[in-house]
Write an enzyme that holds these catalytic residues in place. Sequence first.
Site, PDB file in Angstrom:
ATOM      1  N   LYS A  47      42.256 -93.386 -21.930  1.00 31.81           N
ATOM      2  CA  LYS A  47      41.224 -92.811 -22.972  1.00 31.81           C
ATOM      3  C   LYS A  47      40.579 -94.398 -23.292  1.00 31.81           C
ATOM      4  O   LYS A  47      41.262 -95.575 -23.155  1.00 31.81           O
ATOM      5  CB  LYS A  47      41.745 -92.244 -24.341  1.00 31.81           C
ATOM      6  CG  LYS A  47      41.827 -90.802 -23.747  1.00 31.81           C
ATOM      7  CD  LYS A  47      42.198 -90.071 -25.144  1.00 31.81           C
ATOM      8  CE  LYS A  47      42.233 -88.503 -24.659  1.00 31.81           C
ATOM      9  NZ  LYS A  47      42.409 -87.775 -25.895  1.00 31.81           N
ATOM     10  N   ARG A  51      50.395 -85.711 -22.147  1.00 35.20           N
ATOM     11  CA  ARG A  51      49.187 -84.996 -21.392  1.00 35.20           C
ATOM     12  C   ARG A  51      48.591 -86.057 -20.467  1.00 35.20           C
ATOM     13  O   ARG A  51      47.984 -87.292 -20.911  1.00 35.20           O
ATOM     14  CB  ARG A  51      48.236 -84.372 -22.210  1.00 35.20           C
ATOM     15  CG  ARG A  51      47.143 -83.558 -21.596  1.00 35.20           C
ATOM     16  CD  ARG A  51      46.379 -82.759 -22.473  1.00 35.20           C
ATOM     17  NE  ARG A  51      45.139 -82.154 -21.704  1.00 35.20           N
ATOM     18  CZ  ARG A  51      43.918 -82.830 -21.484  1.00 35.20           C
ATOM     19  NH1 ARG A  51      43.810 -84.195 -21.689  1.00 35.20           N
ATOM     20  NH2 ARG A  51      42.997 -82.141 -20.732  1.00 35.20           N
TER      21      ARG A  51
END
Length: 274
Positions: A221, A255
């Site tokens: 991210k 995840r």
Amino acid sequence: MTINCKGNLIDLSTPKVMGILNITPDSFFAESRNTTNNHFLSKAENMLNDGATFLDLGGYSTRPGAADISVDDELARVVPAVELLHNNFPEALISVDSFRSRVAEESILAGAAMVNDIAAGNLDENMMKVVAKYQVPYIMMHMRGTPQTMSGLNKYENMLQEIMFYFSEKIKAARSLGINDLIIDPGFGFSKNIAQNFEQLAKMEFFRELGLPVLAGLSRKSTIYKTLGCSPEEALNGTTVLNTIALSKGASILRVHDVKEAMEAVKLTEALKN
């Protein structure tokens, strides 16, 4: 701490890894986009071989500012992909990444075993009813607004307290409907800026007070690649560092786009713990 997936009790006392399978044309991490059925199945097989317990399948891009798509378009992407996965890997535990109850329901009927909802029911009042109907595990994430508006909704008086209150309300609503298996996701990158993401990670054990498994979704991210001054394609090492920190603070599920490296982080942190 266990969850029931299709009659299988998954023990989360040892952290598990969830592999990300995007079927969107505009995912922020280009290498996660799947262009053909063979590519899609090959990636799923590699993730399972590398140790993924869950495969998280999403057909709606939730990167900041992503374009909205219709329910029918999302269904057209997701349901055939769930069927393809289920037919080729019948033992795989498939999670459907959607905030829409119709997509969740049709995916469950096609073989999905879990629902991963970025909105925790806020964007579809029928979502929790569908989860309760089929008694599948439900991942509830913290987010404000929608993927299109969330970036501007990151002003908090006390972020952690507000997120804890959000989850306490969501847990109460889910329990009132008879949903048994709940997982919380603090929502790194959703309605939070980089500094807030680091604050949340630094104090992530705070969420364990809710008594539920915690999922950490940090993989590649912008918090990582903007801090390091690199691209999502160059953010694997940074992802592993933050995943390791998340594990040290009690994360039950990672995840990730890169299952092998996440599994190595799990194995090493478990060895250190033991």
